[in-house]
Design an enzyme around this catalytic site. Structure first.
Site, short mmCIF file in Angstrom:
data_model
loop_
_atom_site.label_atom_id
_atom_site.label_comp_id
_atom_site.label_asym_id
_atom_site.label_seq_id
_atom_site.Cartn_x
_atom_site.Cartn_y
_atom_site.Cartn_z
CG HIS A 101 -0.56 0.40 2.46
ND1 HIS A 101 -0.20 -0.47 3.45
CD2 HIS A 101 -0.40 1.63 2.99
CE1 HIS A 101 0.17 0.21 4.51
NE2 HIS A 101 0.05 1.49 4.26
CG ASP A 156 -0.12 -3.87 2.76
OD1 ASP A 156 0.46 -3.43 1.74
OD2 ASP A 156 -0.45 -3.15 3.71
CB SER A 168 2.67 1.88 6.12
OG SER A 168 1.43 1.90 6.74
C1 4AZ Z 1 -1.27 3.63 8.28
O1 4AZ Z 1 -2.17 4.41 8.02
C2 4AZ Z 1 -1.35 2.78 9.48
N1 4AZ Z 1 -2.09 0.98 14.05
C3 4AZ Z 1 -0.31 1.94 9.81
C4 4AZ Z 1 -0.41 1.15 10.93
C5 4AZ Z 1 -1.53 1.19 11.70
C6 4AZ Z 1 -2.58 2.03 11.38
C7 4AZ Z 1 -2.49 2.83 10.26
C8 4AZ Z 1 -1.62 0.30 12.90
O2 4AZ Z 1 -0.28 3.55 7.53
#
Ligand code: 4AZ
Length: 517
Positions: A74, A124, A229
């Site tokens: 993503h 992902d 992420s």
């Molecule tokens: C994000 O938006 C995201 N709490 C990454 C991890 C988590 C929530 C959102 C986990 O990239």
């Protein structure tokens, strides 16, 4: 363990974790444990520095070997082309304000799963093949191989912790803070593997996802957040006080650090995912070189429209979807009424299509992944011509080539109220691109107003400005709110004037501020 730089870094963190945490009960989200060096961690960064002159990190990643980085799919969903050159890999970075120590490399190719359709559907993960190999220094250490972790290979909704892992990243540390949403140094924290994700219900797909997080004694929750992420969830070996393998990739969650909703990670030990992450020469996903277009001699009932996929690198398999929207009185497509009318490469316009606009969405899939791109629009469709459609007969017909037919969507990714101020982050998506998107936002008080005329002023909606903080990301701040509940709403309008069909809505509570001691 031979990868001692990693082991040392984590040992140091473990040694200071408890006292640091005890001193800082207010810490939450990602950073109860503090700044650390994680030599297998890289940043995915925009090519330009952010407004403060810091490296604009939008995702994390893990060094697999000198030529490859593991991240989340993503993080690699570009608007259309997703050309690898749109971002950079930064290895050996510690402080975003000091890239001098880092290695900055270009990406030559992107690999994702051909069936990947969004973080919430699983798979992902992505592999970046670097344009030139990293120098493997103490600041850039490979984390290879991605582990096949026995107990974690079996999917489970969780609630049965099987060990600990280190999370790290430059993602959001505290949505309540005014500024400094992203930390300057890399920060890390320890979480429990196989936390309890049962509250997600079927959204948690136990075979391809892994649940991890930590509820602390003081009521705070440790979690990853937006910007983390793609980064590592590294399993800790308690005997060695070091990290032993990559158990997960930061993927998504229901907000950040929400009690009952730990973070969701890509399950690296899933056999298919693991085999793909280990590919020595990952196949490159296609890159769009010229956008899809509609081929037509005429745009009248009876005419044939062909979805031309455009030009792409490699030879992907294409599929097409035809979108139809009626023409609104203002001459724009009525984007609240877009319909998918066909999944064939070619369509013949029918009488019921008269007056409508068409666009086609192309999906290009190869062994290295799958991407979509949208053609420009065409129309409005004219009545059938006497004697049938004739090639060239459309010379004088109004053909709106290039019209953007896709409606934006948006959702609140972060919201919090502190004292009398509420802050919300809105993420806008639009197949036609988010450049030039504007957001209309407002709030209305929904509790505590006197009924009838007396409360009219109190219930009056207020307009809020939405500040564009990154492509497709808007920050909305409402100050001076009385303690009460407020309904916030936002509607995105793209550069072509297409308005989001249903506003994003969230209700938040502003609490009475406790009297200070
Ligand atoms: C994000 O938006 C995201 N709490 C990454 C991890 C988590 C929530 C959102 C986990 O990239």
């Amino acid at each position: 363990m031979s990868r001692h730089p990693v082991a040392l870094a984590v040992a140091g963190l473990l040694a200071c974790a408890a006292p640091a945490h005890a001193q800082d009960p207010g810490a939450r989200i990602i950073n109860p444990d503090g700044a650390i060096t994680v030599p297998y961690q890289v940043a995915l960064a925009q090519r330009t520095l952010d407004g403060d002159g810091n490296v604009a990190v939008f995702c994390g990643g893990t060094v697999r070997d000198a030529a490859h980085v593991i991240t989340a799919a993503h993080c690699l969903e570009g608007e259309t082309t997703d050309a690898p050159g749109e971002f950079l890999v930064v290895a050996g970075l510690f402080q975003r304000s000091d890239p001098s120590v880092a290695q900055v490399v270009e990406v030559a190719a992107i690999t994702t799963h051909p069936a990947y359709r969004g973080a919430d559907t699983g798979n992902d993960f992505g592999i970046l093949t670097l344009a030139e190999p990293l120098r493997l220094t103490p600041g850039a250490v490979p984390f290879d191989p991605p582990g096949t972790v026995g107990a974690l290979a079996v999917g489970a909704a969780g609630g049965n912790p099987v060990g600990r892992a280190l999370i790290s990243g430059w993602g959001d540390v505290d949505p309540d803070q005014d500024n400094a949403v992203q930390p300057d140094p890399l920060v890390g924290a320890i979480v429990d593997l196989n936390a309890d994700c049962s509250a997600y219900g079927p959204a948690f797909i136990a075979t391809t996802m892994l649940c991890a997080g930590r509820r602390n004694l003081d009521g705070t929750v440790t979690d990853t957040c937006q910007g983390d992420s793609g980064g590592p969830l590294a399993r800790i070996n308690p005997q060695q006080n070091g990290v032993v393998d990559l158990a997960g990739i930061v993927s998504f969650g229901n907000g950040c650090a929400q009690a009952g909703f730990p973070g969701i990670y890509t399950r690296v030990a899933n056999p298919d995912i693991n085999a793909r992450l280990r590919q020595s020469d990952p196949p490159a996903r296609a890159v769009m070189l010229a956008p899809p277009a509609i081929d037509a001699h005429d745009v009248a009932v009876g005419a044939t429209l062909t979805c031309n996929p455009g030009r792409w690198s490699s030879a992907p398999v294409f599929s097409a979807l035809w979108l139809r929207a009626p023409l609104a009185p203002n001459g724009q497509p009525d984007t609240s009424r877009i319909e998918v009318v066909s999944d064939r490469p070619q369509i013949v316009l029918r009488p019921e299509d008269e007056g409508s606009l068409f666009a086609c969405e192309v999906r290009a899939t190869n062994a290295g992944g799958s991407l979509t791109a949208l053609s420009g629009g065409i129309g409005p469709v004219q009545p059938a011509r006497a004697g049938g459609a004739q090639p060239g007969a459309g010379a004088g017909t109004p053909v709106a080539v290039g019209a953007d037919l896709s409606v934006p969507t948006s959702s609140f990714t972060r919201r919090s109220c502190r004292r009398r101020t509420c802050r919300l982050t809105l993420k806008v998506d639009d197949l036609g691109g988010v450049a030039g998107t504007r957001v209309r936002a407002g709030a209305v008080r929904v509790s505590g107003c006197p009924t009838g005329r007396k409360g009219r002023k109190c219930r009056r909606p207020r307009t809020l400005s939405a500040r564009d903080v990154a492509p497709g990301v808007f920050e909305i701040v409402a100050r001076g709110l009385e303690p009460a509940r407020y309904r916030f709403s936002a509607t995105a309008v793209d550069a072509a004037g297409n308005a989001q069909a249903r506003a994003a809505v969230v209700t938040l509570t502003v609490r009475k501020t406790k009297a200070r001691a």
